[in-house]
Design a protein around this motif. Structure first.
Motif, PDB file in Angstrom:
ATOM      1  N   MET A   1      61.230  27.584 -57.922  1.00 50.65           N
ATOM      2  CA  MET A   1      61.095  27.037 -56.569  1.00 50.65           C
ATOM      3  C   MET A   1      62.307  26.196 -56.189  1.00 50.65           C
ATOM      4  O   MET A   1      62.789  26.260 -55.051  1.00 50.65           O
ATOM      5  CB  MET A   1      59.812  26.204 -56.457  1.00 50.65           C
ATOM      6  N   ILE A   2      62.817  25.405 -57.133  1.00 47.88           N
ATOM      7  CA  ILE A   2      64.016  24.612 -56.857  1.00 47.88           C
ATOM      8  C   ILE A   2      65.198  25.525 -56.564  1.00 47.88           C
ATOM      9  O   ILE A   2      65.966  25.297 -55.617  1.00 47.88           O
ATOM     10  CB  ILE A   2      64.340  23.668 -58.035  1.00 47.88           C
ATOM     11  N   CYS A   3      65.354  26.574 -57.348  1.00 45.05           N
ATOM     12  CA  CYS A   3      66.482  27.508 -57.154  1.00 45.05           C
ATOM     13  C   CYS A   3      66.383  28.220 -55.811  1.00 45.05           C
ATOM     14  O   CYS A   3      67.391  28.396 -55.120  1.00 45.05           O
ATOM     15  CB  CYS A   3      66.516  28.528 -58.276  1.00 45.05           C
TER      16      CYS A   3
ATOM     17  N   SER B   1      54.853  27.023 -66.337  1.00 44.43           N
ATOM     18  CA  SER B   1      54.832  26.085 -65.213  1.00 44.43           C
ATOM     19  C   SER B   1      56.229  25.533 -64.954  1.00 44.43           C
ATOM     20  O   SER B   1      56.616  25.329 -63.803  1.00 44.43           O
ATOM     21  CB  SER B   1      53.842  24.954 -65.474  1.00 44.43           C
ATOM     22  N   ASP B   2      57.006  25.321 -66.022  1.00 46.89           N
ATOM     23  CA  ASP B   2      58.409  24.928 -65.846  1.00 46.89           C
ATOM     24  C   ASP B   2      59.195  26.036 -65.169  1.00 46.89           C
ATOM     25  O   ASP B   2      60.032  25.773 -64.301  1.00 46.89           O
ATOM     26  CB  ASP B   2      59.046  24.587 -67.186  1.00 46.89           C
ATOM     27  N   LEU B   3      58.943  27.285 -65.550  1.00 47.52           N
ATOM     28  CA  LEU B   3      59.632  28.414 -64.932  1.00 47.52           C
ATOM     29  C   LEU B   3      59.342  28.469 -63.434  1.00 47.52           C
ATOM     30  O   LEU B   3      60.254  28.653 -62.631  1.00 47.52           O
ATOM     31  CB  LEU B   3      59.201  29.733 -65.584  1.00 47.52           C
TER      32      LEU B   3
ATOM     33  N   THR C   1      70.560  21.627 -43.648  1.00 49.38           N
ATOM     34  CA  THR C   1      69.536  20.602 -43.495  1.00 49.38           C
ATOM     35  C   THR C   1      70.158  19.258 -43.842  1.00 49.38           C
ATOM     36  O   THR C   1      71.118  19.181 -44.599  1.00 49.38           O
ATOM     37  CB  THR C   1      68.338  20.861 -44.421  1.00 49.38           C
ATOM     38  N   SER C   2      69.586  18.216 -43.297  1.00 53.33           N
ATOM     39  CA  SER C   2      70.156  16.895 -43.543  1.00 53.33           C
ATOM     40  C   SER C   2      69.735  16.328 -44.896  1.00 53.33           C
ATOM     41  O   SER C   2      70.396  15.443 -45.426  1.00 53.33           O
ATOM     42  CB  SER C   2      69.742  15.938 -42.432  1.00 53.33           C
ATOM     43  N   ILE C   3      68.655  16.830 -45.465  1.00 56.85           N
ATOM     44  CA  ILE C   3      68.151  16.254 -46.698  1.00 56.85           C
ATOM     45  C   ILE C   3      68.043  17.292 -47.815  1.00 56.85           C
ATOM     46  O   ILE C   3      67.501  17.023 -48.875  1.00 56.85           O
ATOM     47  CB  ILE C   3      66.790  15.588 -46.426  1.00 56.85           C
ATOM     48  N   GLY C   4      68.577  18.463 -47.602  1.00 53.34           N
ATOM     49  CA  GLY C   4      68.406  19.572 -48.541  1.00 53.34           C
ATOM     50  C   GLY C   4      68.878  19.279 -49.949  1.00 53.34           C
ATOM     51  O   GLY C   4      68.153  19.507 -50.915  1.00 53.34           O
ATOM     52  N   TYR C   5      70.076  18.775 -50.103  1.00 58.94           N
ATOM     53  CA  TYR C   5      70.610  18.549 -51.439  1.00 58.94           C
ATOM     54  C   TYR C   5      69.987  17.332 -52.110  1.00 58.94           C
ATOM     55  O   TYR C   5      69.870  17.294 -53.329  1.00 58.94           O
ATOM     56  CB  TYR C   5      72.131  18.432 -51.388  1.00 58.94           C
ATOM     57  N   GLU C   6      69.569  16.352 -51.336  1.00 55.51           N
ATOM     58  CA  GLU C   6      68.894  15.200 -51.927  1.00 55.51           C
ATOM     59  C   GLU C   6      67.563  15.609 -52.536  1.00 55.51           C
ATOM     60  O   GLU C   6      67.192  15.156 -53.618  1.00 55.51           O
ATOM     61  CB  GLU C   6      68.681  14.102 -50.873  1.00 55.51           C
ATOM     62  N   VAL C   7      66.843  16.481 -51.848  1.00 56.87           N
ATOM     63  CA  VAL C   7      65.570  16.971 -52.378  1.00 56.87           C
ATOM     64  C   VAL C   7      65.805  17.758 -53.662  1.00 56.87           C
ATOM     65  O   VAL C   7      65.081  17.599 -54.644  1.00 56.87           O
ATOM     66  CB  VAL C   7      64.838  17.838 -51.324  1.00 56.87           C
ATOM     67  N   ALA C   8      66.820  18.592 -53.666  1.00 50.12           N
ATOM     68  CA  ALA C   8      67.113  19.386 -54.859  1.00 50.12           C
ATOM     69  C   ALA C   8      67.523  18.499 -56.037  1.00 50.12           C
ATOM     70  O   ALA C   8      67.115  18.736 -57.174  1.00 50.12           O
ATOM     71  CB  ALA C   8      68.205  20.395 -54.548  1.00 50.12           C
ATOM     72  N   LEU C   9      68.334  17.484 -55.782  1.00 58.25           N
ATOM     73  CA  LEU C   9      68.738  16.584 -56.862  1.00 58.25           C
ATOM     74  C   LEU C   9      67.563  15.776 -57.394  1.00 58.25           C
ATOM     75  O   LEU C   9      67.422  15.586 -58.599  1.00 58.25           O
ATOM     76  CB  LEU C   9      69.849  15.650 -56.386  1.00 58.25           C
TER      77      LEU C   9
ATOM     78  N   ILE D   1      67.501  35.484 -53.734  1.00 57.41           N
ATOM     79  CA  ILE D   1      66.200  34.882 -53.451  1.00 57.41           C
ATOM     80  C   ILE D   1      65.083  35.861 -53.773  1.00 57.41           C
ATOM     81  O   ILE D   1      64.033  35.477 -54.305  1.00 57.41           O
ATOM     82  CB  ILE D   1      66.140  34.392 -51.986  1.00 57.41           C
ATOM     83  N   ALA D   2      65.291  37.137 -53.486  1.00 57.00           N
ATOM     84  CA  ALA D   2      64.271  38.144 -53.796  1.00 57.00           C
ATOM     85  C   ALA D   2      64.050  38.253 -55.303  1.00 57.00           C
ATOM     86  O   ALA D   2      62.901  38.315 -55.767  1.00 57.00           O
ATOM     87  CB  ALA D   2      64.689  39.495 -53.215  1.00 57.00           C
ATOM     88  N   VAL D   3      65.121  38.240 -56.079  1.00 61.03           N
ATOM     89  CA  VAL D   3      64.984  38.308 -57.537  1.00 61.03           C
ATOM     90  C   VAL D   3      64.264  37.071 -58.063  1.00 61.03           C
ATOM     91  O   VAL D   3      63.387  37.162 -58.934  1.00 61.03           O
ATOM     92  CB  VAL D   3      66.373  38.478 -58.194  1.00 61.03           C
ATOM     93  N   MET D   4      64.623  35.895 -57.528  1.00 62.23           N
ATOM     94  CA  MET D   4      63.961  34.668 -57.962  1.00 62.23           C
ATOM     95  C   MET D   4      62.489  34.657 -57.561  1.00 62.23           C
ATOM     96  O   MET D   4      61.638  34.168 -58.316  1.00 62.23           O
ATOM     97  CB  MET D   4      64.683  33.447 -57.393  1.00 62.23           C
ATOM     98  N   ALA D   5      62.165  35.207 -56.400  1.00 62.16           N
ATOM     99  CA  ALA D   5      60.769  35.266 -55.958  1.00 62.16           C
ATOM    100  C   ALA D   5      59.954  36.193 -56.853  1.00 62.16           C
ATOM    101  O   ALA D   5      58.799  35.887 -57.185  1.00 62.16           O
ATOM    102  CB  ALA D   5      60.700  35.722 -54.509  1.00 62.16           C
TER     103      ALA D   5
END
Length: 90
Positions: A46-48, A39-41, A59-67, A12-16
């Protein structure tokens, strides 16, 4: 913290850092195509980060949001990039 959580925190730190460097470059560049690519990057970073965060925080909706973000992120940026490259011509 478990070793897995340490690895995820490092990821997460590297992605941030990547996300922040992309934001800085978006603000500093004048080229429209570079801004569109960056902007795509930022969006995919943020998704990653969110998806990596959900691996240790249930979370109950975590993977749905990501998909949903992946589907919207796969189609919409491609269309907008095509419009930017063609300068709005159809």
């Amino acid at each position: 913290m478990t070793p897995f959580e340490w690895i995820l925190a490092a990821c997460i730190a590297v992605m941030a850092v990547s996300l922040l460097s992309g934001l800085v470059l978006v603000l500093r560049t004048d080229d429209v195509l570079t801004r569109a690519v960056l902007s795509d990057l930022v969006f995919y970073a943020m998704i990653c980060i969110f998806l990596t965060w959900t691996l240790t925080n249930p979370t109950s909706i975590g993977y749905e949001v990501a998909l949903l973000a992946a589907i919207a992120g796969g189609v919409l940026p491609t269309l907008s990039m095509a419009r930017i490259i063609s300068k709005g011509r159809r």
